[in-house]
Design a protein around this motif. Sequence first.
Motif, mmCIF file in Angstrom:
data_model
loop_
_atom_site.group_PDB
_atom_site.id
_atom_site.type_symbol
_atom_site.label_atom_id
_atom_site.label_comp_id
_atom_site.label_asym_id
_atom_site.label_seq_id
_atom_site.Cartn_x
_atom_site.Cartn_y
_atom_site.Cartn_z
ATOM 1 N N GLN A 64 0.847 -1.195 0.000
ATOM 2 C CA GLN A 64 0.000 0.000 0.000
ATOM 3 C C GLN A 64 0.880 1.241 0.000
ATOM 4 N N ARG A 123 -1.781 -2.768 -4.068
ATOM 5 C CA ARG A 123 -2.969 -2.112 -3.529
ATOM 6 C C ARG A 123 -3.944 -3.228 -3.160
ATOM 7 N N TYR A 125 -7.729 -4.256 -0.472
ATOM 8 C CA TYR A 125 -8.991 -3.865 0.141
ATOM 9 C C TYR A 125 -8.843 -2.588 0.959
ATOM 10 N N TYR A 126 -7.602 -2.201 1.265
ATOM 11 C CA TYR A 126 -7.398 -0.948 2.000
ATOM 12 C C TYR A 126 -7.752 0.269 1.153
ATOM 13 N N GLU A 127 -7.817 0.093 -0.163
ATOM 14 C CA GLU A 127 -8.259 1.201 -1.018
ATOM 15 C C GLU A 127 -9.661 1.669 -0.627
ATOM 16 N N TRP A 153 -16.181 4.025 8.473
ATOM 17 C CA TRP A 153 -14.746 3.727 8.448
ATOM 18 C C TRP A 153 -14.326 2.875 9.642
ATOM 19 N N TYR A 157 -12.776 -0.880 9.333
ATOM 20 C CA TYR A 157 -11.542 -1.291 10.011
ATOM 21 C C TYR A 157 -11.775 -2.587 10.775
ATOM 22 N N ILE A 160 -12.124 -5.462 8.292
ATOM 23 C CA ILE A 160 -10.829 -5.831 7.720
ATOM 24 C C ILE A 160 -9.997 -6.606 8.729
ATOM 25 N N LYS A 176 1.771 -6.889 5.724
ATOM 26 C CA LYS A 176 1.374 -5.639 5.059
ATOM 27 C C LYS A 176 2.539 -4.639 5.072
ATOM 28 N N MET A 224 -5.497 4.650 9.217
ATOM 29 C CA MET A 224 -5.531 3.261 8.762
ATOM 30 C C MET A 224 -4.509 2.417 9.519
ATOM 31 N N THR A 228 -5.509 -0.723 12.101
ATOM 32 C CA THR A 228 -5.444 -2.068 11.507
ATOM 33 C C THR A 228 -4.098 -2.745 11.736
ATOM 34 N N TRP A 235 1.605 -4.273 10.244
ATOM 35 C CA TRP A 235 2.072 -3.379 9.185
ATOM 36 C C TRP A 235 3.575 -3.170 9.358
#
Length: 288
Positions: A64, A123, A125-127, A153, A157, A160, A176, A224, A228, A235
């Motif tokens: 991402q 890229r 599903y975070y889009e 949102w 989150y 996801i 990620k 984000m 997440t 991440w």
Amino acid sequence: MNIEKYRHAKKQDIHLPEYDTNQNDGKSEKELKEKTIPERVSKLKELHWKLFAEGKKGIVVVLQAMDAAGKDEAISYIFSNLNAQGLKTTSFQKPTDEELNHDYLWRIREGLPERGQIGILNRSYYEDVIAPRVHDLLDGETLPDETDKDLVWSMRYRQINDFERYMTENGFAVIKFFFNMSKEEQRKRLLERMKNPKKNWEFSFQDVEERKYWESYQDIFEDMLENTSTEYAPWYILPADSEWYSRYIITEVMIECLENLDPKFPEISQENQEKLDHYIEKLEKEGE
């Protein structure tokens, strides 16, 4: 390398300006490009073959970033060296009409790996928690009548996080990578694409237009990342101005993940071993 300093596995306040976008820990680009990364990619390739041969687990890799941050190059220099049968790469753009007629996670299914595969999501599903917020596109989506739009949102989150937990609990590790690039570095890379005839094909006028929303993107990226980052799907924030060092980090993270999965080549049964020995002997005699 201490990859833990790039890893974020729990909810915490994240302020991207506090993260260095240019870092190499004293390693030169030449050393990384010609020695370190090729050696480590060779190790990664060996582990990937075991993952594919065993066919029990898989890995979902999320890339991402803003445009020109280095996602495609990471795929070219790292993942393209792996066994093609065990690799699946999918890029996601603006949702089509068909995709908008389904739930927002529906389109991601085609990019998910099989057991034994690494699935690269260029890229992802975070889009669906980024672009619709930057450009206020939520009205273009069909939501249940009872949905409170102010809570969409935080709801996504949670969904996801649940989805990533579901994947890990079913044998698919989720890793990620967020490419943290400075605005100045993006300016230089976009200019290079525009001025170099061999790179014109990489350039999109939309890339420059999106720079108007830079601060909005940064705010949403922070939100984000804060919401997440989990132990089961962390991440990794990359110093993306340093392209080769970022690729080095990605390689090391992937190796660690595979070593933790500990895949092994399948062992042949006694019955098949006897059959194998028979055919080895038969073929060897043909050559006499």
